[in-house]
Design a protein around this motif. Structure first.
Motif, PDB file in Angstrom:
ATOM      1  N   GLN A   1      -0.121   7.396  10.855  1.00  0.00           N
ATOM      2  CA  GLN A   1      -0.814   7.733   9.603  1.00  0.00           C
ATOM      3  C   GLN A   1      -1.396   6.501   8.940  1.00  0.00           C
ATOM      4  N   GLY A   2      -0.654   5.392   9.026  1.00  0.00           N
ATOM      5  CA  GLY A   2      -1.164   4.168   8.406  1.00  0.00           C
ATOM      6  C   GLY A   2      -2.391   3.622   9.102  1.00  0.00           C
ATOM      7  N   LEU A   3      -2.409   3.733  10.445  1.00  0.00           N
ATOM      8  CA  LEU A   3      -3.557   3.225  11.213  1.00  0.00           C
ATOM      9  C   LEU A   3      -4.694   4.232  11.284  1.00  0.00           C
ATOM     10  N   GLY A   4      -4.397   5.505  10.954  1.00  0.00           N
ATOM     11  CA  GLY A   4      -5.438   6.515  10.982  1.00  0.00           C
ATOM     12  C   GLY A   4      -5.836   6.959  12.368  1.00  0.00           C
ATOM     13  N   VAL A   5      -4.880   6.925  13.313  1.00  0.00           N
ATOM     14  CA  VAL A   5      -5.182   7.341  14.696  1.00  0.00           C
ATOM     15  C   VAL A   5      -4.419   8.606  15.022  1.00  0.00           C
TER      16      VAL A   5
ATOM     17  N   GLY B   1       0.776  -1.235   0.000  1.00  0.00           N
ATOM     18  CA  GLY B   1       0.000   0.000   0.000  1.00  0.00           C
ATOM     19  C   GLY B   1       0.802   1.277   0.000  1.00  0.00           C
ATOM     20  N   LYS B   2       2.145   1.203  -0.006  1.00  0.00           N
ATOM     21  CA  LYS B   2       2.985   2.388   0.016  1.00  0.00           C
ATOM     22  C   LYS B   2       3.814   2.455  -1.266  1.00  0.00           C
ATOM     23  N   VAL B   3       3.940   3.679  -1.809  1.00  0.00           N
ATOM     24  CA  VAL B   3       4.707   3.883  -3.033  1.00  0.00           C
ATOM     25  C   VAL B   3       6.192   3.693  -2.737  1.00  0.00           C
ATOM     26  N   GLN B   4       6.828   2.802  -3.500  1.00  0.00           N
ATOM     27  CA  GLN B   4       8.251   2.517  -3.331  1.00  0.00           C
ATOM     28  C   GLN B   4       9.103   3.136  -4.429  1.00  0.00           C
ATOM     29  N   ALA B   5       8.537   3.353  -5.623  1.00  0.00           N
ATOM     30  CA  ALA B   5       9.310   3.898  -6.747  1.00  0.00           C
ATOM     31  C   ALA B   5       8.360   4.601  -7.697  1.00  0.00           C
ATOM     32  N   LEU B   6       8.859   5.683  -8.325  1.00  0.00           N
ATOM     33  CA  LEU B   6       8.101   6.465  -9.305  1.00  0.00           C
ATOM     34  C   LEU B   6       8.970   6.701 -10.527  1.00  0.00           C
ATOM     35  N   THR B   7       8.327   6.841 -11.669  1.00  0.00           N
ATOM     36  CA  THR B   7       9.050   7.093 -12.911  1.00  0.00           C
ATOM     37  C   THR B   7       9.783   8.424 -12.839  1.00  0.00           C
TER      38      THR B   7
ATOM     39  N   ARG C   1      10.756   8.380  16.045  1.00  0.00           N
ATOM     40  CA  ARG C   1       9.786   9.448  15.780  1.00  0.00           C
ATOM     41  C   ARG C   1       9.133   9.278  14.410  1.00  0.00           C
ATOM     42  N   LYS C   2       9.951   9.081  13.396  1.00  0.00           N
ATOM     43  CA  LYS C   2       9.396   8.921  12.046  1.00  0.00           C
ATOM     44  C   LYS C   2       8.607   7.617  11.888  1.00  0.00           C
ATOM     45  N   PRO C   3       9.147   6.473  12.335  1.00  0.00           N
ATOM     46  CA  PRO C   3       8.333   5.248  12.245  1.00  0.00           C
ATOM     47  C   PRO C   3       7.005   5.346  12.982  1.00  0.00           C
ATOM     48  N   LEU C   4       6.993   5.980  14.157  1.00  0.00           N
ATOM     49  CA  LEU C   4       5.738   6.137  14.884  1.00  0.00           C
ATOM     50  C   LEU C   4       4.763   7.027  14.125  1.00  0.00           C
ATOM     51  N   ALA C   5       5.282   8.096  13.514  1.00  0.00           N
ATOM     52  CA  ALA C   5       4.403   8.969  12.718  1.00  0.00           C
ATOM     53  C   ALA C   5       3.835   8.220  11.524  1.00  0.00           C
ATOM     54  N   ALA C   6       4.682   7.412  10.864  1.00  0.00           N
ATOM     55  CA  ALA C   6       4.195   6.626   9.733  1.00  0.00           C
ATOM     56  C   ALA C   6       3.160   5.604  10.178  1.00  0.00           C
ATOM     57  N   LEU C   7       3.389   4.976  11.338  1.00  0.00           N
ATOM     58  CA  LEU C   7       2.422   4.014  11.869  1.00  0.00           C
ATOM     59  C   LEU C   7       1.100   4.685  12.208  1.00  0.00           C
TER      60      LEU C   7
END
Length: 437
Positions: free
Chosen positions: A433-437, A55-61, A425-431
């Motif tokens: 956002q992913g969980l929507g809490v 569900g997360k973008v890993q690469a873009l053209t 800090r960043k992993p928790l923020a990503a988590l």
């Protein structure tokens, strides 16, 4: 089938086999992701492609580093989540499968026709996908090739990322000691710090803007040239303004001649006497038009309002370019007065107080440290020239500032926090956002 058509099919099939070979020969997942979103452009002609894993973008053209907060990235992740929840199979994307907001973002950020290629594991479960978009619809032959290519990509990705668990083989007592020491280290307070791109900009500079609509005829100063107050900086094309001034002058002469003639006839002609006020008003109107035309002609020459250096990129960039009233041409600044301007990405933002310490390392002299203190921080994030959301921050130098226009990297220091918070800090923020809490 003609020989030319047969040759084209053979070349296309050879390119397709080359794409499969490149996928199998990829040494790392990053190299495979680059191949998946870029190398197929020549064969399928897509404008852009996005690789999503879990569900997360890993690469873009055409993009080396994916910005997680970019509008296009958020749109693709939302569209992929909707397609995955509906169990969409490989093929063209139907707008009816997406909500109204996603369809609106599709029309604004992507191409007219899109193709979704789910990546499945050996059990048939989808672990990722490819979003391909271009202006023309995908043909049946292209969809068949893309389906085969998606299976190859999925197999190659699973070969590089098998997801095998890592097991500890140490004794339990040693494991407990290591975990305890790690916990103590994680509780050590450290000073938070983030990096942000920075530029030395003028402090209190005077913006030189176009005084009227026109075309830049020439720039008479060079970048970083010293100028004095009243010195001529640039000229706008004055051909039309000169013609307007000449016409206004001729109109004034005609109006004055009519007034003079009517004044002479007023002693014997009552009708001429009655028109004197009208003709006098017309003379004043024509004189005002002439004054205005001359003012515009004078404003076509742009002069410096103060002494300093002319800060702009390139004179050739402006020569012959049409400009609008108020459009910025350059800036007149004092070389001894400068400040540091930074663009802090939204994902890296931390709590910063006025007066926070800032260390600047210039690209031209990375070993030299320039100390500054934070003065202002924007509350609202804005899009930068690179298309990223960032907060604008300004800092003042403690000593003599570097030369205006130099760029580098600024390190901003915040309050102290436990090391575990600094690292997670960043992993928790990503988590979150992913969980929507």
């Amino acid at each position: 089938m003609t020989a030319a058509a047969g040759g084209a099919v053979e070349r296309a099939f050879a390119v397709f086999l080359g794409l499969q070979r490149q996928a199998r020969q990829a040494a790392t997942a990053e190299q495979l992701g680059f191949t998946m979103v870029n190398d197929g452009q020549a064969l399928f002609g897509f404008r852009h492609a996005a690789l999503l894993i879990a569900g997360k973008v890993q690469a873009l053209t055409g993009i080396s580093v994916v910005e997680a907060n970019a509008p296009f990235v958020a749109f693709v992740e939302r569209a992929a989540a909707s397609l995955h929840s509906r169990g969409a199979e490989a093929g063209p994307v139907d707008p009816a499968e997406l909500d109204e907001q996603t369809v609106g973002e599709w029309q604004a950020l992507s191409a007219a026709h899109a193709c979704w290629l789910p990546l499945n594991d050996r059990q048939g479960k989808t672990f990722g996908g490819l979003w391909l978009a271009r202006e023309q619809p995908f043909s049946e032959a292209e969809l068949t090739l893309l389906g085969q290519l998606a299976e190859t990509y999925a197999h190659a990705w699973l070969a590089l990322r098998p997801g095998k668990p890592w097991r500890l083989r140490w004794p339990r007592r040693r494991i407990a000691m290591v975990l305890g020491a790690a916990l103590l280290v994680l509780l050590v307070p450290v000073r938070q710090a983030v990096l942000a791109p920075a530029e030395v900009v003028p402090l209190g500079g005077r913006v030189v803007a176009a005084p009227l609509d026109g075309v830049v005829a020439e720039i008479l100063v060079k970048p970083n040239q010293r100028v004095e107050a009243g010195e001529l900086l640039a000229r706008l094309d004055s051909t039309t303004l000169k013609a307007q001034a000449d016409v206004a002058e001729r109109s004034l002469d005609v109006a004055e001649a009519e007034l003079k003639a009517s004044t002479q006839r007023a002693f014997s002609d009552a009708q001429s006497n009655a028109r004197l006020d009208l003709l006098a008003a017309r003379v004043e109107q024509k004189r005002a038009e002439l004054d205005y035309a001359r003012q515009l002609l004078a404003r076509s020459e742009i002069r410096a309002e103060r002494a300093g250096i002319a800060v702009f990129a390139d004179a050739e960039r402006w020569t012959g370019k049409p400009v609008q009233t108020g459009e910025r041409l350059m800036q007149i600044a004092d070389p001894n007065q400068a400040q540091l301007r930074m663009e802090l990405p939204v994902g890296d933002a931390i709590a910063l107080q006025p007066g926070a310490e800032v260390a600047l390392f210039l690209d031209s002299d990375p070993l030299q440290r320039h100390v500054a203190s934070l003065e202002r921080a924007a509350y609202e994030a804005q899009l930068t020239a690179a298309g990223q959301l960032a907060y604008r921050l300004d800092a003042s130098f403690a000593d003599s500032p570097p030369r205006i226009g130099l760029r580098g990297t600024a390190k901003l220091y915040g309050a102290r926090a436990p090391l575990v918070y600094y690292l997670l800090r960043k992993p928790l923020a990503a988590l979150r956002q992913g969980l929507g809490v």
